[in-house]
Motif scaffolding. Sequence first.
Motif, PDB file in Angstrom:
ATOM      1  N   PHE A   1      -2.381   0.873  -1.202  1.00  0.00           N
ATOM      2  CA  PHE A   1      -1.690  -0.307  -1.704  1.00  0.00           C
ATOM      3  C   PHE A   1      -2.427  -1.563  -1.248  1.00  0.00           C
ATOM      4  CE2 PHE A   1       1.378  -3.757  -0.914  1.00  0.00           C
ATOM      5  CZ  PHE A   1       1.794  -3.964  -2.213  1.00  0.00           C
ATOM      6  N   TYR A   2      -2.877  -1.568  -0.003  1.00  0.00           N
ATOM      7  CA  TYR A   2      -3.613  -2.729   0.517  1.00  0.00           C
ATOM      8  C   TYR A   2      -4.893  -2.937  -0.280  1.00  0.00           C
ATOM      9  CZ  TYR A   2      -6.505  -5.539   3.630  1.00  0.00           C
ATOM     10  OH  TYR A   2      -7.324  -6.517   4.138  1.00  0.00           O
ATOM     11  N   LYS A   9      -5.308 -10.771   1.109  1.00  0.00           N
ATOM     12  CA  LYS A   9      -5.174  -9.555   1.912  1.00  0.00           C
ATOM     13  C   LYS A   9      -4.917  -9.866   3.392  1.00  0.00           C
ATOM     14  CE  LYS A   9      -8.196  -6.709  -1.051  1.00  0.00           C
ATOM     15  NZ  LYS A   9      -7.137  -6.218  -1.909  1.00  0.00           N
ATOM     16  N   THR A  10      -5.459 -10.974   3.891  1.00  0.00           N
ATOM     17  CA  THR A  10      -5.226 -11.345   5.290  1.00  0.00           C
ATOM     18  C   THR A  10      -3.737 -11.559   5.533  1.00  0.00           C
ATOM     19  OG1 THR A  10      -7.354 -12.497   5.265  1.00  0.00           O
ATOM     20  CG2 THR A  10      -5.909 -12.925   7.135  1.00  0.00           C
ATOM     21  N   ALA A  11      -3.075 -12.225   4.593  1.00  0.00           N
ATOM     22  CA  ALA A  11      -1.627 -12.451   4.705  1.00  0.00           C
ATOM     23  C   ALA A  11      -0.871 -11.127   4.652  1.00  0.00           C
ATOM     24  CB  ALA A  11      -1.156 -13.379   3.593  1.00  0.00           C
ATOM     25  N   ALA A  12      -1.358 -10.198   3.815  1.00  0.00           N
ATOM     26  CA  ALA A  12      -0.699  -8.890   3.692  1.00  0.00           C
ATOM     27  C   ALA A  12      -0.778  -8.113   5.004  1.00  0.00           C
ATOM     28  CB  ALA A  12      -1.329  -8.086   2.560  1.00  0.00           C
ATOM     29  N   ILE A  13      -1.946  -8.128   5.656  1.00  0.00           N
ATOM     30  CA  ILE A  13      -2.124  -7.429   6.930  1.00  0.00           C
ATOM     31  C   ILE A  13      -1.241  -8.043   8.017  1.00  0.00           C
ATOM     32  CG2 ILE A  13      -3.766  -7.248   8.850  1.00  0.00           C
ATOM     33  CD1 ILE A  13      -3.985  -4.936   6.979  1.00  0.00           C
ATOM     34  N   CYS A  14      -1.158  -9.391   8.045  1.00  0.00           N
ATOM     35  CA  CYS A  14      -0.280 -10.070   9.007  1.00  0.00           C
ATOM     36  C   CYS A  14       1.176  -9.660   8.782  1.00  0.00           C
ATOM     37  CB  CYS A  14      -0.412 -11.583   8.878  1.00  0.00           C
ATOM     38  SG  CYS A  14      -1.935 -12.261   9.560  1.00  0.00           S
ATOM     39  N   ALA A  15       1.576  -9.558   7.499  1.00  0.00           N
ATOM     40  CA  ALA A  15       2.949  -9.167   7.182  1.00  0.00           C
ATOM     41  C   ALA A  15       3.229  -7.735   7.630  1.00  0.00           C
ATOM     42  CB  ALA A  15       3.201  -9.313   5.685  1.00  0.00           C
ATOM     43  N   VAL A  16       2.298  -6.815   7.349  1.00  0.00           N
ATOM     44  CA  VAL A  16       2.458  -5.415   7.759  1.00  0.00           C
ATOM     45  C   VAL A  16       2.594  -5.318   9.276  1.00  0.00           C
ATOM     46  CG1 VAL A  16       1.294  -3.188   7.926  1.00  0.00           C
ATOM     47  CG2 VAL A  16       1.290  -4.422   5.755  1.00  0.00           C
ATOM     48  N   LEU A  44       3.574 -13.365  13.624  1.00  0.00           N
ATOM     49  CA  LEU A  44       2.700 -12.753  12.615  1.00  0.00           C
ATOM     50  C   LEU A  44       3.292 -12.918  11.219  1.00  0.00           C
ATOM     51  CD1 LEU A  44       1.659  -9.503  14.526  1.00  0.00           C
ATOM     52  CD2 LEU A  44       0.097 -11.258  13.684  1.00  0.00           C
ATOM     53  N   ILE A  45       4.605 -12.743  11.104  1.00  0.00           N
ATOM     54  CA  ILE A  45       5.282 -12.926   9.816  1.00  0.00           C
ATOM     55  C   ILE A  45       5.164 -14.376   9.370  1.00  0.00           C
ATOM     56  CG2 ILE A  45       7.560 -12.959   8.708  1.00  0.00           C
ATOM     57  CD1 ILE A  45       8.218 -10.480  10.523  1.00  0.00           C
ATOM     58  N   LEU A  46       5.361 -15.296  10.313  1.00  0.00           N
ATOM     59  CA  LEU A  46       5.251 -16.721  10.002  1.00  0.00           C
ATOM     60  C   LEU A  46       3.837 -17.071   9.552  1.00  0.00           C
ATOM     61  CD1 LEU A  46       6.817 -19.389   9.996  1.00  0.00           C
ATOM     62  CD2 LEU A  46       6.060 -19.755  12.342  1.00  0.00           C
ATOM     63  N   LEU A  47       2.835 -16.514  10.255  1.00  0.00           N
ATOM     64  CA  LEU A  47       1.436 -16.748   9.882  1.00  0.00           C
ATOM     65  C   LEU A  47       1.160 -16.228   8.477  1.00  0.00           C
ATOM     66  CD1 LEU A  47      -1.446 -17.641  10.606  1.00  0.00           C
ATOM     67  CD2 LEU A  47      -1.801 -15.415  11.678  1.00  0.00           C
ATOM     68  N   SER A  48       1.710 -15.059   8.166  1.00  0.00           N
ATOM     69  CA  SER A  48       1.545 -14.488   6.830  1.00  0.00           C
ATOM     70  C   SER A  48       2.092 -15.427   5.763  1.00  0.00           C
ATOM     71  CB  SER A  48       2.259 -13.137   6.743  1.00  0.00           C
ATOM     72  OG  SER A  48       2.247 -12.640   5.426  1.00  0.00           O
ATOM     73  N   SER A  49       3.274 -15.989   6.015  1.00  0.00           N
ATOM     74  CA  SER A  49       3.884 -16.883   5.028  1.00  0.00           C
ATOM     75  C   SER A  49       3.098 -18.170   4.882  1.00  0.00           C
ATOM     76  CB  SER A  49       5.335 -17.195   5.410  1.00  0.00           C
ATOM     77  OG  SER A  49       5.403 -18.083   6.512  1.00  0.00           O
ATOM     78  N   ILE A  51      -0.216 -18.397   5.265  1.00  0.00           N
ATOM     79  CA  ILE A  51      -1.445 -18.093   4.533  1.00  0.00           C
ATOM     80  C   ILE A  51      -1.146 -17.971   3.041  1.00  0.00           C
ATOM     81  CG2 ILE A  51      -3.308 -16.421   4.205  1.00  0.00           C
ATOM     82  CD1 ILE A  51      -2.987 -15.684   7.183  1.00  0.00           C
ATOM     83  N   ARG A  52      -0.153 -17.145   2.718  1.00  0.00           N
ATOM     84  CA  ARG A  52       0.273 -17.019   1.311  1.00  0.00           C
ATOM     85  C   ARG A  52       1.636 -16.363   1.254  1.00  0.00           C
ATOM     86  NH1 ARG A  52      -3.647 -16.099  -3.802  1.00  0.00           N
ATOM     87  NH2 ARG A  52      -2.150 -16.679  -5.402  1.00  0.00           N
ATOM     88  N   PHE A  53       2.621 -17.144   0.881  1.00  0.00           N
ATOM     89  CA  PHE A  53       4.003 -16.684   0.918  1.00  0.00           C
ATOM     90  C   PHE A  53       4.227 -15.487  -0.010  1.00  0.00           C
ATOM     91  CE2 PHE A  53       8.501 -16.846  -0.287  1.00  0.00           C
ATOM     92  CZ  PHE A  53       9.089 -16.875   0.973  1.00  0.00           C
ATOM     93  N   ASN A  54       3.601 -15.488  -1.179  1.00  0.00           N
ATOM     94  CA  ASN A  54       3.765 -14.373  -2.122  1.00  0.00           C
ATOM     95  C   ASN A  54       3.274 -13.053  -1.536  1.00  0.00           C
ATOM     96  OD1 ASN A  54       4.916 -15.901  -4.118  1.00  0.00           O
ATOM     97  ND2 ASN A  54       3.026 -16.285  -5.221  1.00  0.00           N
ATOM     98  N   SER A  55       2.230 -13.121  -0.703  1.00  0.00           N
ATOM     99  CA  SER A  55       1.721 -11.903  -0.058  1.00  0.00           C
ATOM    100  C   SER A  55       2.777 -11.313   0.869  1.00  0.00           C
ATOM    101  CB  SER A  55       0.447 -12.216   0.733  1.00  0.00           C
ATOM    102  OG  SER A  55      -0.620 -12.543  -0.113  1.00  0.00           O
ATOM    103  N   LEU A  56       3.423 -12.177   1.644  1.00  0.00           N
ATOM    104  CA  LEU A  56       4.483 -11.720   2.537  1.00  0.00           C
ATOM    105  C   LEU A  56       5.609 -11.066   1.745  1.00  0.00           C
ATOM    106  CD1 LEU A  56       6.112 -11.601   5.215  1.00  0.00           C
ATOM    107  CD2 LEU A  56       6.939 -13.893   4.681  1.00  0.00           C
ATOM    108  N   GLY A  57       6.039 -11.724   0.667  1.00  0.00           N
ATOM    109  CA  GLY A  57       7.164 -11.208  -0.109  1.00  0.00           C
ATOM    110  C   GLY A  57       6.906  -9.829  -0.672  1.00  0.00           C
ATOM    111  N   MET A  58       5.757  -9.654  -1.324  1.00  0.00           N
ATOM    112  CA  MET A  58       5.463  -8.369  -1.963  1.00  0.00           C
ATOM    113  C   MET A  58       5.187  -7.275  -0.930  1.00  0.00           C
ATOM    114  SD  MET A  58       3.395  -9.344  -5.430  1.00  0.00           S
ATOM    115  CE  MET A  58       2.530 -10.764  -4.771  1.00  0.00           C
TER     116      MET A  58
END
Length: 252
Positions: A1-2, A9-16, A44-49, A51-58
């Motif tokens: 998925f990643y 992708k950086t935001a996605a990894i921070c969210a994970v 980490l969640i805050l950093l993800s949001s 970087i790109r909020f949509n990445s965190l959401g999905m």
Amino acid sequence: FYYAFQFTKTAAICAVAGVLVVFDSFHSESKRNKWLKIVLGSLLILLSSWIRFNSLGMTAIVMSSIGICIIIDILKQKTQAKEKARAILNYILVFALAFGISVPTYIINYNFYKDNEYYQYNGYRAELQDFGFPDYDKNAELYESLGISNTDYCYFYNWNIDLDVLTFENIKTLAESKGKHDISYFFSDEFFDNLIDYVLLNETFIILFALMIIFVLLNRKRWYYYVSSFAFMAGVQVYLTFIGRVGWRRIS
């Protein structure tokens, strides 16, 4: 998925990482470093949001399949209803925490920058380069009225933007001329064609589906572990198809 993820992708990894750390802090029986983990995961969640909020959401949507599987396991256990409710609440809190700290900062950030011309320009640029420019042949009159030639149009698709041609007014007009898909798009031939070509027949998606089948056969009692995670990943891909994110060379 990643690998198949089409946003930052950086935001996605921070969210994970953030969601897993918070999950661990709620799930662990040990109270040692519990609050430290919650703070670290939240950052980490805050950093993800940021970087790109949509990445965190999905990413959080896909990650939530973990919580659902754990909740199913808890409900199967022969424990008191109060203990089950407390355990389930822990997993609900993970995502309440994730969005509780991210949504307000996103809103504040958006309101702070929404009147900034560069911020607006970049939003329109992303709308066109990430979701496609209006077709030149079908909108020749519009392009000509904006002073944009077919050659300019070809340059835009190769990420060569001439700011003298693609001015703020021009890029705004082009972005707003596209319109948004409504619910009827789900039943259109274009939607199904894009879903089949760019999702269902995508090598990554086929591999993920094959892995799901293999793991289900190896662990039939907990088939929902693999089916749910795959279903959530597929759901995100369907959403990306609906908003027109698939099929563009820049994204590929």
